[in-house]
Design a protein around this motif. Structure first.
Motif, PDB file in Angstrom:
ATOM      1  N   PRO A  59       0.829  -1.211   0.000  1.00  0.00           N
ATOM      2  CA  PRO A  59       0.000   0.000   0.000  1.00  0.00           C
ATOM      3  C   PRO A  59       0.862   1.259   0.000  1.00  0.00           C
ATOM      4  CG  PRO A  59      -0.752  -1.561   1.676  1.00  0.00           C
ATOM      5  CD  PRO A  59       0.562  -2.060   1.164  1.00  0.00           C
ATOM      6  N   THR A  60       0.273   2.345  -0.477  1.00  0.00           N
ATOM      7  CA  THR A  60       0.893   3.671  -0.399  1.00  0.00           C
ATOM      8  C   THR A  60       0.007   4.534   0.488  1.00  0.00           C
ATOM      9  OG1 THR A  60       1.978   3.515  -2.559  1.00  0.00           O
ATOM     10  CG2 THR A  60       1.557   5.731  -1.692  1.00  0.00           C
ATOM     11  N   ILE A  61       0.636   5.199   1.455  1.00  0.00           N
ATOM     12  CA  ILE A  61      -0.082   5.913   2.512  1.00  0.00           C
ATOM     13  C   ILE A  61       0.303   7.383   2.456  1.00  0.00           C
ATOM     14  CG2 ILE A  61      -0.524   6.020   4.991  1.00  0.00           C
ATOM     15  CD1 ILE A  61       0.587   3.047   5.047  1.00  0.00           C
ATOM     16  N   VAL A  62      -0.701   8.251   2.321  1.00  0.00           N
ATOM     17  CA  VAL A  62      -0.445   9.684   2.132  1.00  0.00           C
ATOM     18  C   VAL A  62      -1.345  10.488   3.067  1.00  0.00           C
ATOM     19  CG1 VAL A  62       0.170   9.263  -0.278  1.00  0.00           C
ATOM     20  CG2 VAL A  62      -2.160   9.986   0.283  1.00  0.00           C
ATOM     21  N   PRO A  63      -0.998  11.753   3.322  1.00  0.00           N
ATOM     22  CA  PRO A  63      -1.852  12.562   4.209  1.00  0.00           C
ATOM     23  C   PRO A  63      -3.265  12.721   3.656  1.00  0.00           C
ATOM     24  CG  PRO A  63       0.280  13.623   3.852  1.00  0.00           C
ATOM     25  CD  PRO A  63       0.199  12.482   2.881  1.00  0.00           C
ATOM     26  N   GLY A  64      -4.246  12.834   4.557  1.00  0.00           N
ATOM     27  CA  GLY A  64      -5.617  13.080   4.150  1.00  0.00           C
ATOM     28  C   GLY A  64      -5.717  14.327   3.300  1.00  0.00           C
ATOM     29  N   ARG A  94     -15.523  12.401   2.402  1.00  0.00           N
ATOM     30  CA  ARG A  94     -14.703  11.866   3.494  1.00  0.00           C
ATOM     31  C   ARG A  94     -14.254  10.438   3.178  1.00  0.00           C
ATOM     32  NH1 ARG A  94     -14.273  12.794   9.123  1.00  0.00           N
ATOM     33  NH2 ARG A  94     -14.323  14.995   8.490  1.00  0.00           N
ATOM     34  N   ARG A  95     -15.172   9.601   2.709  1.00  0.00           N
ATOM     35  CA  ARG A  95     -14.776   8.219   2.436  1.00  0.00           C
ATOM     36  C   ARG A  95     -13.948   8.100   1.162  1.00  0.00           C
ATOM     37  NH1 ARG A  95     -20.579   7.768   1.780  1.00  0.00           N
ATOM     38  NH2 ARG A  95     -21.164   7.387  -0.396  1.00  0.00           N
ATOM     39  N   ASN A  96     -13.843   9.179   0.419  1.00  0.00           N
ATOM     40  CA  ASN A  96     -12.927   9.225  -0.719  1.00  0.00           C
ATOM     41  C   ASN A  96     -11.657   9.994  -0.385  1.00  0.00           C
ATOM     42  OD1 ASN A  96     -13.949   8.021  -3.476  1.00  0.00           O
ATOM     43  ND2 ASN A  96     -15.749   8.734  -2.357  1.00  0.00           N
ATOM     44  N   GLY A  97     -11.364  10.128   0.906  1.00  0.00           N
ATOM     45  CA  GLY A  97     -10.052  10.596   1.324  1.00  0.00           C
ATOM     46  C   GLY A  97      -9.933  12.052   1.682  1.00  0.00           C
ATOM     47  N   THR A  98     -10.997  12.844   1.479  1.00  0.00           N
ATOM     48  CA  THR A  98     -10.934  14.263   1.835  1.00  0.00           C
ATOM     49  C   THR A  98     -11.331  14.388   3.297  1.00  0.00           C
ATOM     50  OG1 THR A  98     -11.410  14.969  -0.420  1.00  0.00           O
ATOM     51  CG2 THR A  98     -11.817  16.563   1.331  1.00  0.00           C
ATOM     52  N   THR A  99     -10.343  14.578   4.147  1.00  0.00           N
ATOM     53  CA  THR A  99     -10.585  14.587   5.588  1.00  0.00           C
ATOM     54  C   THR A  99     -10.794  15.993   6.142  1.00  0.00           C
ATOM     55  OG1 THR A  99      -8.195  14.614   6.026  1.00  0.00           O
ATOM     56  CG2 THR A  99      -9.267  12.459   5.904  1.00  0.00           C
ATOM     57  N   ASN A 368      -4.518  10.701  10.396  1.00  0.00           N
ATOM     58  CA  ASN A 368      -5.233  11.406   9.331  1.00  0.00           C
ATOM     59  C   ASN A 368      -4.542  11.077   8.013  1.00  0.00           C
ATOM     60  OD1 ASN A 368      -6.399  13.347   7.565  1.00  0.00           O
ATOM     61  ND2 ASN A 368      -6.790  14.734   9.275  1.00  0.00           N
ATOM     62  N   PHE A 369      -4.875   9.948   7.437  1.00  0.00           N
ATOM     63  CA  PHE A 369      -4.194   9.552   6.203  1.00  0.00           C
ATOM     64  C   PHE A 369      -5.069   8.646   5.353  1.00  0.00           C
ATOM     65  CE2 PHE A 369      -2.428   6.791   9.618  1.00  0.00           C
ATOM     66  CZ  PHE A 369      -2.829   5.545   9.170  1.00  0.00           C
ATOM     67  N   VAL A 370      -4.614   8.474   4.108  1.00  0.00           N
ATOM     68  CA  VAL A 370      -5.344   7.747   3.075  1.00  0.00           C
ATOM     69  C   VAL A 370      -4.450   6.611   2.576  1.00  0.00           C
ATOM     70  CG1 VAL A 370      -6.422   7.928   0.801  1.00  0.00           C
ATOM     71  CG2 VAL A 370      -6.582   9.832   2.416  1.00  0.00           C
ATOM     72  N   VAL A 371      -5.052   5.450   2.345  1.00  0.00           N
ATOM     73  CA  VAL A 371      -4.306   4.276   1.899  1.00  0.00           C
ATOM     74  C   VAL A 371      -4.743   3.901   0.482  1.00  0.00           C
ATOM     75  CG1 VAL A 371      -3.712   1.872   2.389  1.00  0.00           C
ATOM     76  CG2 VAL A 371      -4.203   3.448   4.287  1.00  0.00           C
ATOM     77  N   GLN A 379      -8.189   2.638  -0.872  1.00  0.00           N
ATOM     78  CA  GLN A 379      -8.645   1.489  -0.103  1.00  0.00           C
ATOM     79  C   GLN A 379      -9.270   1.864   1.238  1.00  0.00           C
ATOM     80  OE1 GLN A 379      -8.414  -1.960  -1.269  1.00  0.00           O
ATOM     81  NE2 GLN A 379      -8.284  -0.589  -3.038  1.00  0.00           N
ATOM     82  N   GLN A 380      -8.604   2.732   1.983  1.00  0.00           N
ATOM     83  CA  GLN A 380      -9.082   3.069   3.315  1.00  0.00           C
ATOM     84  C   GLN A 380      -8.725   4.521   3.646  1.00  0.00           C
ATOM     85  OE1 GLN A 380      -7.000  -0.101   5.472  1.00  0.00           O
ATOM     86  NE2 GLN A 380      -8.980  -0.901   6.131  1.00  0.00           N
ATOM     87  N   VAL A 381      -9.497   5.072   4.574  1.00  0.00           N
ATOM     88  CA  VAL A 381      -9.238   6.411   5.095  1.00  0.00           C
ATOM     89  C   VAL A 381      -9.199   6.308   6.613  1.00  0.00           C
ATOM     90  CG1 VAL A 381     -10.027   8.810   5.180  1.00  0.00           C
ATOM     91  CG2 VAL A 381     -10.487   7.419   3.143  1.00  0.00           C
ATOM     92  N   TYR A 382      -8.126   6.793   7.211  1.00  0.00           N
ATOM     93  CA  TYR A 382      -7.965   6.771   8.662  1.00  0.00           C
ATOM     94  C   TYR A 382      -8.095   8.200   9.191  1.00  0.00           C
ATOM     95  CZ  TYR A 382      -6.169   1.959   8.700  1.00  0.00           C
ATOM     96  OH  TYR A 382      -6.040   0.599   8.597  1.00  0.00           O
ATOM     97  N   VAL A 383      -9.073   8.402  10.085  1.00  0.00           N
ATOM     98  CA  VAL A 383      -9.269   9.709  10.715  1.00  0.00           C
ATOM     99  C   VAL A 383      -9.520   9.471  12.196  1.00  0.00           C
ATOM    100  CG1 VAL A 383     -10.547  11.874  10.707  1.00  0.00           C
ATOM    101  CG2 VAL A 383     -10.345  10.567   8.597  1.00  0.00           C
ATOM    102  N   GLY A 384      -8.569   9.894  13.029  1.00  0.00           N
ATOM    103  CA  GLY A 384      -8.709   9.658  14.457  1.00  0.00           C
ATOM    104  C   GLY A 384      -8.829   8.181  14.743  1.00  0.00           C
ATOM    105  N   ASN A 385      -9.873   7.793  15.471  1.00  0.00           N
ATOM    106  CA  ASN A 385     -10.091   6.387  15.814  1.00  0.00           C
ATOM    107  C   ASN A 385     -10.940   5.654  14.790  1.00  0.00           C
ATOM    108  OD1 ASN A 385      -8.675   6.132  18.283  1.00  0.00           O
ATOM    109  ND2 ASN A 385     -10.291   7.264  19.342  1.00  0.00           N
ATOM    110  N   GLN A 386     -11.164   6.258  13.648  1.00  0.00           N
ATOM    111  CA  GLN A 386     -12.045   5.654  12.661  1.00  0.00           C
ATOM    112  C   GLN A 386     -11.286   5.197  11.425  1.00  0.00           C
ATOM    113  OE1 GLN A 386     -14.857   8.866  12.066  1.00  0.00           O
ATOM    114  NE2 GLN A 386     -16.324   7.894  13.430  1.00  0.00           N
ATOM    115  N   VAL A 387     -11.754   4.104  10.859  1.00  0.00           N
ATOM    116  CA  VAL A 387     -11.311   3.630   9.553  1.00  0.00           C
ATOM    117  C   VAL A 387     -12.535   3.615   8.655  1.00  0.00           C
ATOM    118  CG1 VAL A 387     -10.231   1.803   8.225  1.00  0.00           C
ATOM    119  CG2 VAL A 387      -9.571   2.155  10.608  1.00  0.00           C
ATOM    120  N   ILE A 388     -12.417   4.246   7.507  1.00  0.00           N
ATOM    121  CA  ILE A 388     -13.539   4.335   6.572  1.00  0.00           C
ATOM    122  C   ILE A 388     -13.219   3.515   5.322  1.00  0.00           C
ATOM    123  CG2 ILE A 388     -15.042   5.916   5.290  1.00  0.00           C
ATOM    124  CD1 ILE A 388     -14.083   8.131   7.180  1.00  0.00           C
TER     125      ILE A 388
END
Length: 388
Positions: A59-64, A94-99, A368-371, A379-388
């Motif tokens: 995976p590649t992980i980048v800032p939200g 949000r679920r498309n990575g815009t946090t 606060n990042f996007v996978v 694939q996934q969006v991580y914001v705080g304690n949530q995975v979207i």
């Protein structure tokens, strides 16, 4: 688009880690992120080339992503929708990575704008929106683009104050033409309430635009260009106009530049031509983002979407966008932009514009990042304690 649309706690775990290629605050590494209670506690890995693109296996992980100009999506419109319709739009992005996102209005009578922002304030209080962007009504009707010219008015500080008060501190930005009336008083309000002055929808010449930028700078008001090139006179070598003035101001460090980098509003070659450390991508998305071709509304105007391109049903002018920042990010990385540069233009610069700290992937910062996967699919969006 993210494969999961449901938000959940991070598997009930207080601690976890993710391996992959990571765009950190200090460069790109192949390694791992450790997360504990919604905070990045550790980054470990091996530095890789600053020219790196998507990892071919991991995976590649980048800032939200941060979008400062967005009218809606998934059938929901911020300018006219109900609270729940606007929530649908915000959740889609949000679920498309815009946090971090500003909900953009369009030109309307001031009392209508005040009513609409007040209606949507709960989404800001929940953290789903970062605030509001007023695209008008103090713009030039001859460069109205996809806005109703009947709802465009001369600059009126009393009207702006009314909208600001209705927004309870959540108005963050206003698009206005440099040639609008009462510019000094409007910029005074921007300074008092910490609003971004975004110049656009304008027919102003170079000198008028430069004067407006200098006036805003003198008042310590942050200046951006509203979707550079769109809804302003074309750049001409003997008459550089607003485009030339905004480019010059950005080069001097006195303005930032919005670019709708979707290869519809601007060609990829134009984006490449004007990219700098003062440029950031926006979607200018409207309710048709994430929806099939068909008939939609922007403000009070009918919009027809064909082939993913939104145009006014009457006249054919481009009427907002249908992209996400994730799609723009992936598109430009696939065509050769580095992960560092793509993150700069979809996150870092916009964070500077908003004055946000702690948004980068770094130890002690909030999660606060996007996978993305190895093909560049989100694939996934991580914001705080949530995975979207």
């Amino acid at each position: 688009m993210a494969k999961s649309v449901n938000t959940q706690e991070i598997a009930g775990q207080e601690r976890g880690s993710i391996d992959g290629r990571i765009v950190t605050a200090h460069g790109v590494i192949d390694g791992s992120i450790t997360i504990e209670n919604g905070v990045i506690t550790e980054l470990r890995g091996t530095p890789v080339s600053p020219n790196a693109g998507f990892h071919k296996e991991l995976p590649t992980i980048v800032p939200g992503f941060i979008d400062l100009h967005n009218h809606g999506g998934n059938g929901g419109a911020f300018p006219t929708g109900s609270l729940e319709q606007a929530r649908t739009a915000a959740q889609y992005h949000r679920r498309n990575g815009t946090t971090v996102m500003l909900a953009s209005m369009v030109s309307a009578p001031p009392e209508n704008l005040a009513e609409q922002v007040k209606r949507l304030v709960p989404l800001c209080e929940e953290g789903l929106l970062f605030g509001f962007h007023l695209e008008g009504p103090f713009i030039n009707a001859c460069r109205c683009g996809a806005q109703n010219p009947d709802f465009i008015f001369p600059g009126n500080p009393n009207d702006l104050e009314q909208i600001i008060q209705a927004g309870h501190g959540w108005i963050k930005s206003i698009t206005l033409a440099p040639e609008t009336e009462n510019l000094t008083d409007i910029l005074d309000l921007c300074a008092r309430h910490n609003l971004i002055a975004s110049f656009g929808h304008t027919d102003a010449d170079f000198d008028t635009t430069i004067s407006a930028i200098e006036l805003a700078n003198h008042k310590n008001v942050t200046v951006t260009a509203t979707h550079l090139f769109n809804a302003m006179p074309p750049l001409h070598h003997r008459s550089p106009g607003a485009v030339g003035a905004l480019l010059a101001a950005a080069r001097a460090g006195n303005a930032y530049l919005e670019l709708i980098a979707d290869n519809v509003h601007l060609s990829d070659d134009t984006v490449d031509l004007v990219l700098s450390e003062r440029a950031f991508f926006i979607t200018d998305a409207m309710e048709a983002a994430g929806m099939p071709d068909g008939e939609y509304i922007l403000g009070v105007l009918g919009v027809t979407v064909a082939g993913g391109v939104a145009r006014l049903s009457d006249g054919g002018a481009i009427a907002g966008g249908t992209s996400t920042l994730a799609s723009q990010f992936a598109h430009h990385v696939r065509r050769g932009m580095t992960l560092i540069d793509a993150s700069l233009h979809t996150s870092t610069v916009a964070a500077d514009v908003l004055g946000i700290s702690g948004h980068a992937i770094d130890a002690s910062n909030p999660t606060n990042f996007v996978v993305f996967d190895s093909t560049g699919q989100l694939q996934q969006v991580y914001v705080g304690n949530q995975v979207i």
